[in-house]
Design a protein around this motif. Structure first.
Motif, PDB file in Angstrom:
ATOM      1  N   THR A 192     -67.098  -4.519  20.509  1.00 18.62           N
ATOM      2  CA  THR A 192     -66.397  -4.424  21.792  1.00 18.62           C
ATOM      3  C   THR A 192     -65.819  -5.772  22.190  1.00 18.62           C
ATOM      4  O   THR A 192     -64.674  -5.879  22.646  1.00 18.62           O
ATOM      5  N   LEU A 193     -66.617  -6.834  22.001  1.00 16.17           N
ATOM      6  CA  LEU A 193     -66.160  -8.182  22.335  1.00 16.17           C
ATOM      7  C   LEU A 193     -64.959  -8.583  21.488  1.00 16.17           C
ATOM      8  O   LEU A 193     -63.955  -9.102  22.006  1.00 16.17           O
ATOM      9  N   LEU A 194     -65.037  -8.350  20.186  1.00 15.39           N
ATOM     10  CA  LEU A 194     -63.953  -8.738  19.291  1.00 15.39           C
ATOM     11  C   LEU A 194     -62.671  -7.959  19.594  1.00 15.39           C
ATOM     12  O   LEU A 194     -61.564  -8.517  19.549  1.00 15.39           O
ATOM     13  N   LYS A 195     -62.827  -6.697  19.910  1.00 13.95           N
ATOM     14  CA  LYS A 195     -61.657  -5.877  20.247  1.00 13.95           C
ATOM     15  C   LYS A 195     -61.023  -6.331  21.549  1.00 13.95           C
ATOM     16  O   LYS A 195     -59.794  -6.373  21.692  1.00 13.95           O
ATOM     17  N   GLN A 196     -61.871  -6.701  22.519  1.00 11.80           N
ATOM     18  CA  GLN A 196     -61.378  -7.095  23.838  1.00 11.80           C
ATOM     19  C   GLN A 196     -60.736  -8.484  23.812  1.00 11.80           C
ATOM     20  O   GLN A 196     -59.661  -8.685  24.393  1.00 11.80           O
ATOM     21  N   VAL A 222     -59.899 -16.903  15.478  1.00  6.36           N
ATOM     22  CA  VAL A 222     -60.863 -17.412  14.499  1.00  6.36           C
ATOM     23  C   VAL A 222     -62.269 -17.060  14.942  1.00  6.36           C
ATOM     24  O   VAL A 222     -62.610 -17.212  16.119  1.00  6.36           O
ATOM     25  N   VAL A 223     -63.077 -16.581  14.004  1.00  2.00           N
ATOM     26  CA  VAL A 223     -64.523 -16.485  14.219  1.00  2.00           C
ATOM     27  C   VAL A 223     -65.182 -17.364  13.160  1.00  2.00           C
ATOM     28  O   VAL A 223     -64.979 -17.169  11.959  1.00  2.00           O
ATOM     29  N   LEU A 254     -70.371  -6.474   9.760  1.00  2.70           N
ATOM     30  CA  LEU A 254     -70.632  -5.080  10.108  1.00  2.70           C
ATOM     31  C   LEU A 254     -69.824  -4.636  11.329  1.00  2.70           C
ATOM     32  O   LEU A 254     -69.368  -3.492  11.406  1.00  2.70           O
ATOM     33  N   ALA A 255     -69.618  -5.545  12.284  1.00  2.00           N
ATOM     34  CA  ALA A 255     -68.876  -5.204  13.501  1.00  2.00           C
ATOM     35  C   ALA A 255     -67.387  -5.036  13.240  1.00  2.00           C
ATOM     36  O   ALA A 255     -66.689  -4.388  14.033  1.00  2.00           O
ATOM     37  N   THR A 256     -66.883  -5.623  12.153  1.00  2.00           N
ATOM     38  CA  THR A 256     -65.450  -5.523  11.870  1.00  2.00           C
ATOM     39  C   THR A 256     -65.139  -4.583  10.709  1.00  2.00           C
ATOM     40  O   THR A 256     -63.977  -4.360  10.387  1.00  2.00           O
ATOM     41  N   LEU A 257     -66.172  -4.047  10.101  1.00  2.00           N
ATOM     42  CA  LEU A 257     -65.975  -3.106   8.999  1.00  2.00           C
ATOM     43  C   LEU A 257     -65.273  -1.853   9.527  1.00  2.00           C
ATOM     44  O   LEU A 257     -65.705  -1.257  10.518  1.00  2.00           O
ATOM     45  N   PHE A 258     -64.156  -1.491   8.912  1.00  2.00           N
ATOM     46  CA  PHE A 258     -63.359  -0.315   9.315  1.00  2.00           C
ATOM     47  C   PHE A 258     -62.836  -0.424  10.754  1.00  2.00           C
ATOM     48  O   PHE A 258     -62.589   0.592  11.404  1.00  2.00           O
ATOM     49  N   PRO A 296     -59.981 -11.084  12.990  1.00  2.00           N
ATOM     50  CA  PRO A 296     -59.710 -12.524  13.086  1.00  2.00           C
ATOM     51  C   PRO A 296     -59.802 -13.192  11.719  1.00  2.00           C
ATOM     52  O   PRO A 296     -60.185 -12.567  10.723  1.00  2.00           O
ATOM     53  N   TYR A 297     -59.483 -14.478  11.706  1.00  2.00           N
ATOM     54  CA  TYR A 297     -59.642 -15.307  10.512  1.00  2.00           C
ATOM     55  C   TYR A 297     -61.104 -15.732  10.473  1.00  2.00           C
ATOM     56  O   TYR A 297     -61.610 -16.351  11.418  1.00  2.00           O
TER      57      TYR A 297
END
Length: 375
Positions: free
Chosen positions: A79-83, A88-89, A102-106, A112-113
């Motif tokens: 949710t944080l990454l989408k918002q 960059v992470v 895991l949070a960015t899988l699919f 992000p980079y």
């Protein structure tokens, strides 16, 4: 750019904390910087105190068996990454790296980079999860030393971009105390019992791989007349029960001052005649060694990983083999017999820090890695 720096450590993260906070402070004036760390961490506490940094309480469950916590943490991070749509992470440990993957899988949103820093000399695994992290959540890897880089070569990260960027320290913050202030700090810490003794100290505590117990054994092996003239000062992790038993058995209690944790080690380093950093595992690079040298203290180090890169043997410190307590004892004897040289060696250590350890290079090169993410 919008940058998220993560670190999984609860409580005190040691060099990881220093690394992340140093980057965040330096970059906050030019970028939008966030730090994600556990609510109980010292890192989050430090980040919260800096006006230009957004501190985010985040949990990084370390065990897959903690399914409930894992699912919740993944959902919150996704949710944080989408918002926030970070550019960059930058991850600084396996648990946060795994959770970000895991949070960015699919994910349906633009990823992000991903930057991952290899801080230690622990062997890189080749299991399925590590391969997935390398493939799905790593665009670039930073190694803090050549030994760390060697571990990455031929590993599952071999096809990722890699930079070797040595840690830097704030040489203005870690500057020598004036003689009068240092003398007052020394008197307050040592009291009458240790007045005039050679103070050999470290700010790395008693974690097993730091080798502090080897230095305890080295002092214990000194001839009695010399041993009476030495006191060890240790800031950081306190000895565990087994270590305390060894200290007692070596009759070293009267030669040892354990201060525990402090958020500002400078007052203790100012009391040292000599610093020591005698790790024999895990360590890759050492903020502690560079901080002590920056404060004008020669440092005894082991020939492990990149520790000897900090020191010119006999000029601004000494180098011994890991776990070689006989060699440590011999160097202690040299220090006692040549105390008049220690001040000049300390000046050389400070000069080395000014030439090579300033964090501006570390910050600049890391920012250049981030710039690759710019659209």
């Amino acid at each position: 750019m919008k940058i998220l720096l993560t670190n999984f450590h609860n409580g005190r993260g040691g060099g990881h904390d220093t690394y992340v906070v140093s980057l965040a402070r330096a970059l906050a004036g030019r970028h939008e910087v966030f730090i994600g760390a556990p609510r109980t961490s010292r890192l989050l506490q430090h980040a919260s105190a800096v006006a230009d940094i957004r501190a985010l309480p985040m949990e990084f469950p370390a065990k897959l068996k903690e399914l409930g916590r894992f699912v919740g943490a993944i959902r919150e991070l996704r949710t944080l990454l989408k918002q926030e749509r970070f550019d960059v992470v930058h991850m600084n440990g396996s648990p946060d790296h795994r959770l970000v993957m895991l949070a960015t899988l699919f994910a349906s949103f633009k990823r992000p980079y991903f930057v991952y820093t290899k801080h230690n000399t622990i062997r890189v695994k080749r299991d399925f999860m590590t391969k997935l992290k390398a493939r799905r959540a790593t665009h670039h890897v930073i190694a803090v030393s050549q030994p760390a880089a060697k571990l990455l070569e031929g590993s599952v990260y071999a096809d990722c971009g890699m930079s070797v960027i040595a840690n830097g320290v704030d040489i203005d913050f870690y500057a020598p105390f004036d003689d009068a202030l240092a003398a007052r700090r020394r008197e307050a810490l040592l009291g009458v019992a240790h007045a005039g003794k050679l103070v050999v100290g470290t700010i790395t505590g008693f974690d097993w791989y730091k080798g502090t117990m080897d230095m305890v054994a080295a002092v214990a092996a000194l001839p009695e007349e010399m041993r009476k003239r030495v006191v060890l000062v240790v800031a950081g992790t306190e000895p565990n029960d087994a270590q305390r038993e060894v200290i007692e058995s070596l009759n070293m209690s009267d030669n040892l001052l354990v201060t525990g944790f402090t958020d500002d080690v400078r007052g203790y380093v100012a009391t040292f005649d000599v610093g020591f950093m005698v790790s024999y595992a895990v360590e890759s690079s050492s903020f502690a060694c560079r901080e002590m040298m920056s404060m004008g203290r020669p440092v005894l180090v082991t020939r492990y990983a990149s520790l000897p890169d900090n020191v010119d043997d006999g000029v601004d410190g000494w180098i011994v083999e890991p776990r070689d307590t006989h060699a440590m004892t011999a160097r202690l004897q040299i220090m006692l017999e040549n105390r008049g040289r220690l001040c000049a060696m300390g000046l050389s250590a400070r000069a080395k820090a000014e030439r090579e350890f300033c964090n501006s290079k570390f910050i600049r090169e890391t920012e250049q890695v981030y710039v690759r993410a710019a659209p």
